[in-house]
Design a protein around this motif. Structure first.
Motif, PDB file in Angstrom:
ATOM      1  N   ARG A  11       0.898  -1.673   0.192  1.00  0.00           N
ATOM      2  CA  ARG A  11      -0.157   0.184  -0.019  1.00  0.00           C
ATOM      3  C   ARG A  11       0.922   1.394  -0.312  1.00  0.00           C
ATOM      4  O   ARG A  11       0.703   2.310  -0.730  1.00  0.00           O
ATOM      5  CB  ARG A  11      -1.028   0.093   1.418  1.00  0.00           C
ATOM      6  CG  ARG A  11      -2.242   1.150   1.206  1.00  0.00           C
ATOM      7  CD  ARG A  11      -3.165   1.173   2.549  1.00  0.00           C
ATOM      8  NE  ARG A  11      -3.243   2.199   2.215  1.00  0.00           N
ATOM      9  CZ  ARG A  11      -4.126   2.253   3.456  1.00  0.00           C
ATOM     10  NH1 ARG A  11      -4.564   1.361   4.201  1.00  0.00           N
ATOM     11  NH2 ARG A  11      -5.138   3.175   3.998  1.00  0.00           N
ATOM     12  N   LEU A  12       1.612   1.397   0.428  1.00  0.00           N
ATOM     13  CA  LEU A  12       3.430   2.291   0.703  1.00  0.00           C
ATOM     14  C   LEU A  12       4.148   2.735  -0.511  1.00  0.00           C
ATOM     15  O   LEU A  12       4.119   3.684  -1.341  1.00  0.00           O
ATOM     16  CB  LEU A  12       3.915   2.315   1.572  1.00  0.00           C
ATOM     17  CG  LEU A  12       4.828   2.661   2.461  1.00  0.00           C
ATOM     18  CD1 LEU A  12       4.295   4.213   2.129  1.00  0.00           C
ATOM     19  CD2 LEU A  12       5.851   2.477   3.059  1.00  0.00           C
ATOM     20  N   ALA A  13       3.690   1.914  -1.373  1.00  0.00           N
ATOM     21  CA  ALA A  13       4.587   1.415  -2.472  1.00  0.00           C
ATOM     22  C   ALA A  13       3.306   2.245  -3.794  1.00  0.00           C
ATOM     23  O   ALA A  13       3.850   2.645  -4.324  1.00  0.00           O
ATOM     24  CB  ALA A  13       5.126   0.016  -2.996  1.00  0.00           C
ATOM     25  N   ALA A  14       2.108   1.928  -3.626  1.00  0.00           N
ATOM     26  CA  ALA A  14       0.900   2.200  -3.949  1.00  0.00           C
ATOM     27  C   ALA A  14       0.675   3.905  -4.006  1.00  0.00           C
ATOM     28  O   ALA A  14       0.821   4.567  -5.020  1.00  0.00           O
ATOM     29  CB  ALA A  14      -0.184   1.354  -4.477  1.00  0.00           C
ATOM     30  N   ARG A  15       0.998   3.967  -2.489  1.00  0.00           N
ATOM     31  CA  ARG A  15       0.958   5.698  -2.732  1.00  0.00           C
ATOM     32  C   ARG A  15       1.996   6.300  -2.773  1.00  0.00           C
ATOM     33  O   ARG A  15       2.360   7.467  -3.946  1.00  0.00           O
ATOM     34  CB  ARG A  15       0.899   5.748  -0.956  1.00  0.00           C
ATOM     35  CG  ARG A  15      -0.360   5.823  -0.568  1.00  0.00           C
ATOM     36  CD  ARG A  15      -0.449   5.988   1.080  1.00  0.00           C
ATOM     37  NE  ARG A  15      -1.150   4.872   2.112  1.00  0.00           N
ATOM     38  CZ  ARG A  15      -2.273   6.056   2.004  1.00  0.00           C
ATOM     39  NH1 ARG A  15      -2.700   7.221   2.160  1.00  0.00           N
ATOM     40  NH2 ARG A  15      -3.371   5.361   3.227  1.00  0.00           N
ATOM     41  N   ALA A  16       3.249   5.789  -3.086  1.00  0.00           N
ATOM     42  CA  ALA A  16       4.360   6.774  -3.207  1.00  0.00           C
ATOM     43  C   ALA A  16       4.269   6.540  -5.283  1.00  0.00           C
ATOM     44  O   ALA A  16       4.992   7.626  -5.268  1.00  0.00           O
ATOM     45  CB  ALA A  16       5.747   5.622  -3.165  1.00  0.00           C
ATOM     46  N   LEU A  17       3.978   5.726  -5.519  1.00  0.00           N
ATOM     47  CA  LEU A  17       3.675   5.057  -6.735  1.00  0.00           C
ATOM     48  C   LEU A  17       2.825   6.672  -7.541  1.00  0.00           C
ATOM     49  O   LEU A  17       3.173   6.896  -8.773  1.00  0.00           O
ATOM     50  CB  LEU A  17       2.965   3.830  -7.521  1.00  0.00           C
ATOM     51  CG  LEU A  17       3.550   3.926  -8.785  1.00  0.00           C
ATOM     52  CD1 LEU A  17       4.550   3.940 -10.355  1.00  0.00           C
ATOM     53  CD2 LEU A  17       2.861   2.739  -9.630  1.00  0.00           C
TER      54      LEU A  17
END
Length: 160
Positions: free
Chosen positions: A110-116
């Motif tokens: 979820r963190l990677a999706a937010r950053a992306l």
């Protein structure tokens, strides 16, 4: 002068008072000042006690009233500029060292999706070519959004 409902009821200014303590204090003031007393009572003091009781009726209301008192109290000394102490620097370094573990034990996808999403939107904003303050504001807004929401995706620090 700040309104202090605790003082009106003769209570110490503490948010951890029980409902029974607040009710007993209000009852004592109300019986001594009620307008229906044979001596006529004290309408103003009774009204003030009733308003204070309404302000302190629930635990949440007591904590809000206490917070208002604390916020209105001027500091004992004027704040002075001070240098960052070594323990504060050490705490930041420890927090930075624990960041990979907090990411790993939190919600890394979820963190990677937010950053992306933040990166893609920032690139689209820059690519749109509007330029100037609008682009800077949009990119800054995306960075602020990411920083403010990232905490929900991290595992809690040790000891919490």
């Amino acid at each position: 002068m700040t309104y202090n409902p605790f003082a009106v009821l003769g209570l110490p200014a503490r948010p951890d008072l029980t409902d029974e303590q607040v009710h007993a204090a209000w009852y004592a003031v109300a019986t001594a000042t009620h307008p229906d007393r044979s001596d006529g009572g004290d309408r103003e003091r009774y009204a003030a006690a009733s308003a204070a009781f309404a302000a302190l009726r629930s635990p949440w209301a007591r904590s809000e009233a206490y917070a208002d008192l604390i916020a209105a109290t001027p500091p004992a000394t004027t704040p002075t500029a001070r240098a960052v102490s070594r323990p504060q620097v050490a705490a930041v370094l420890v927090s930075a060292r624990l960041l990979p573990a907090r990411v790993r034990h939190g919600r890394p996808l979820r963190l990677a999706a937010r950053a992306l999403a933040a990166v893609v939107l920032a690139l689209l904003t820059v690519r749109a070519g509007v330029g100037g303050p609008v682009t800077a504001a949009m990119v800054t807004g995306l960075v602020v959004w990411l920083v403010l929401t990232v905490r929900a995706d991290l595992a809690p620090p040790p000891g919490r």
